[in-house]
Design a protein around this motif. Structure first.
Motif, PDB file in Angstrom:
ATOM      1  N   ALA A   1       1.413   1.663 -12.830  1.00  0.00           N
ATOM      2  CA  ALA A   1       2.103   0.597 -13.995  1.00  0.00           C
ATOM      3  C   ALA A   1       3.363   0.370 -13.812  1.00  0.00           C
ATOM      4  O   ALA A   1       3.864  -0.803 -13.592  1.00  0.00           O
ATOM      5  CB  ALA A   1       2.088   1.266 -15.278  1.00  0.00           C
ATOM      6  N   GLN A   2       4.235   1.302 -13.232  1.00  0.00           N
ATOM      7  CA  GLN A   2       5.602   1.219 -12.963  1.00  0.00           C
ATOM      8  C   GLN A   2       5.641   0.369 -11.524  1.00  0.00           C
ATOM      9  O   GLN A   2       6.680  -0.607 -11.531  1.00  0.00           O
ATOM     10  CB  GLN A   2       6.193   2.398 -12.516  1.00  0.00           C
ATOM     11  N   LYS A   3       4.787   0.223 -11.020  1.00  0.00           N
ATOM     12  CA  LYS A   3       4.767  -0.493  -9.763  1.00  0.00           C
ATOM     13  C   LYS A   3       4.169  -2.023  -9.890  1.00  0.00           C
ATOM     14  O   LYS A   3       4.191  -2.784  -9.153  1.00  0.00           O
ATOM     15  CB  LYS A   3       3.996  -0.012  -8.502  1.00  0.00           C
ATOM     16  N   ALA A   4       3.686  -2.127 -11.020  1.00  0.00           N
ATOM     17  CA  ALA A   4       2.816  -3.225 -11.404  1.00  0.00           C
ATOM     18  C   ALA A   4       1.842  -3.702 -10.583  1.00  0.00           C
ATOM     19  O   ALA A   4       1.598  -4.980 -10.261  1.00  0.00           O
ATOM     20  CB  ALA A   4       3.990  -4.469 -11.754  1.00  0.00           C
ATOM     21  N   TRP A   5       1.175  -2.731 -10.113  1.00  0.00           N
ATOM     22  CA  TRP A   5      -0.099  -2.932  -9.222  1.00  0.00           C
ATOM     23  C   TRP A   5      -1.392  -3.370  -9.898  1.00  0.00           C
ATOM     24  O   TRP A   5      -1.659  -2.763 -11.026  1.00  0.00           O
ATOM     25  CB  TRP A   5      -0.341  -1.539  -8.361  1.00  0.00           C
ATOM     26  N   ARG A   6      -2.166  -4.428  -9.496  1.00  0.00           N
ATOM     27  CA  ARG A   6      -3.234  -4.658  -9.918  1.00  0.00           C
ATOM     28  C   ARG A   6      -4.445  -3.835  -9.120  1.00  0.00           C
ATOM     29  O   ARG A   6      -3.822  -3.362  -8.095  1.00  0.00           O
ATOM     30  CB  ARG A   6      -3.531  -6.111  -9.944  1.00  0.00           C
ATOM     31  N   TYR A   7      -5.559  -3.982  -9.401  1.00  0.00           N
ATOM     32  CA  TYR A   7      -6.539  -3.269  -8.542  1.00  0.00           C
ATOM     33  C   TYR A   7      -6.544  -3.475  -7.006  1.00  0.00           C
ATOM     34  O   TYR A   7      -6.480  -2.800  -6.115  1.00  0.00           O
ATOM     35  CB  TYR A   7      -7.983  -3.519  -8.962  1.00  0.00           C
ATOM     36  N   ARG A   8      -6.479  -4.795  -6.835  1.00  0.00           N
ATOM     37  CA  ARG A   8      -6.237  -5.256  -5.337  1.00  0.00           C
ATOM     38  C   ARG A   8      -5.067  -4.983  -4.680  1.00  0.00           C
ATOM     39  O   ARG A   8      -4.989  -4.404  -3.504  1.00  0.00           O
ATOM     40  CB  ARG A   8      -6.483  -6.851  -5.138  1.00  0.00           C
TER      41      ARG A   8
END
Length: 427
Positions: free
Chosen positions: A3-10
């Motif tokens: 979440a901190q990296k604002a990553w989505r699955y891809r």
């Protein structure tokens, strides 16, 4: 940490696979379902050793800690060079992909410009085009606008295409009315009003609501027509032309109700309105959406006939005919001329001038069958009734004129359509 990296699955999957490849585990991937389980906070058993190795390398934290309860406060850490490089590369790829997607989900401005020109031309030539031809062309324009609206994700283009769809729908409604399909005209007018509401374009809402008022008083609901006209006048952003049209519609609705005082007041207000205000539909597109002076005066003549003011009706009808004649031949509306001529004939009949009334109808006979609209045929039918009064019905001129009117109505596209629709619902 995801979440901190604002990553989505891809984003996560790409980083995981790159890290796995660096660790010599090129075949190791992660499914979206697995990603959801790992980030759910409910993992009871650690992943496989290889997956743990990759996760530890990716986050710089032991796998046990990654799947443990999160700390109350997460300490700020300095990103590694690899993390910075990975973040920049991933962001650049995402930006390129999404920009390409956005470009693919738009349409050429030239396409929209052409549609806008086509709608304007159709509105501009409405008065010299058969209603069915207008209907067919407007149908195609609305379909084109809707197709392109589905192909773009650009908000400004979507709004413009909504407005163009609504304008085409408004022309469809007017053409359907002229052809005598009043129920369908109502549906199309409501659709045009909804397009205007969705696009936040009040001049279109006002025009369409005015069209609803016209159908209402032609189908014996003058009180409803007054309500529609008042509602339309309350919309913002209307120029003088749009307001004159609505006031004229209100005047005729009041006249249908037998309220001569209110009808005269609305007629006067329409004639005196002069604020030099314009809007993008009645003035910007114009044509059928405009409400020029001859239409204003012609409508005043019709209202005067309904309130029983024959001299006023005659004066206004003559003035409307004069205004039409002053225009260049290519810009003269044969429909307005025919309607004003019918009103003039009706006013002349009121004072017993049968021969003059018959002569006044010459422009009416000249209009081809496919151009004879509901509004014109309503006037002609009223004339036929006037010819049955005891003082006229046995005269040769009245007999000949009455037969000619019946034949005229029978040969119109409006009557053919109405007859066919009536036969279709017979048991």
């Amino acid at each position: 940490m995801v979440a901190q990296k604002a990553w989505r699955y891809r984003d996560f999957a790409a980083a995981f696979e790159r890290t796995a490849a660096k660790a010599g585990l090129r075949s190791l991937t992660v499914s979206e379902a697995q990603f959801r389980r790992w980030t759910s906070g409910r993992v009871k058993t650690l992943p496989t050793p290889d997956a743990c190795r990759v996760l530890e390398a990716l986050f710089g934290t032991e796998a046990v800690s990654l799947f443990a309860e999160p700390p109350r406060s997460v300490p700020t850490t300095v990103p590694t060079a690899y993390e910075i490089e990975s973040e920049i590369a991933m962001t650049a790829r995402d930006a390129a992909d999404e920009a390409g997607t956005a470009a693919a989900q738009s349409v050429s401005d030239t396409t929209i410009d052409q549609l806008r020109d086509d709608v304007t031309i159709l509105a501009d030539t409405y008065a010299i085009t058969a209603p069915f031809d207008v209907f067919r062309k407007a149908k195609g324009l609305r379909q084109d606008a809707e197709y392109h609206r589905g192909a773009t994700q650009v908000p400004a283009q979507q709004q413009e295409l909504l407005i163009l769809s609504g304008q085409a729908c408004a022309l469809l409604s007017t053409a359907a009315f002229d052809l005598g399909a009043l129920d369908d005209s109502t549906r199309l007018a409501r659709s045009a009003a909804l397009y205007g509401e969705t696009a936040r374009f009040d001049p279109l809402r006002a025009y369409a609501t005015g069209s609803l008022a016209i159908v209402a008083y032609f189908t014996g609901r003058p009180s409803e027509a007054v309500r529609h006209a008042r509602s339309a006048l309350a919309y913002g952003g209307l120029g003088d032309a749009g307001r004159r049209r609505l006031l004229s519609i209100a005047a005729r609705a009041h006249a249908h109700l037998g309220d001569g005082e209110q009808a005269d007041r609305a007629t006067t207000a329409a004639a005196q309105l002069d604020t030099n205000t314009r809007d993008d539909l009645h003035d910007g597109v114009g044509g059928e959406f405009a409400f020029d002076e001859e239409r204003l005066v012609m409508s005043a003549a019709t209202t005067a006939l309904l309130t029983g003011n024959g001299p006023q009706a005659e004066a206004q009808a003559r003035r409307a005919l004069h205004l039409v004649a002053e225009r260049p031949p290519a810009r003269q509306s044969a429909t307005v001329r025919a309607k004003a001529s019918a009103d003039l004939a009706a006013a002349l009949l009121k004072r017993g001038e049968l021969e003059a009334a018959a002569e006044a109808l010459t422009p009416v006979w000249d209009l081809p069958g496919d151009r004879r609209s509901s509004g014109l045929l309503d006037r002609v039918t009223t004339l036929r009734t006037a010819l049955t009064t005891p003082s006229m019905r046995t005269t040769p001129v009245a007999l000949d004129l009455g037969e000619r009117i019946e034949d005229y109505s029978r040969r119109s596209a409006h009557t053919r359509l109405t007859t066919r629709r009536n036969r279709a619902i017979e048991p």
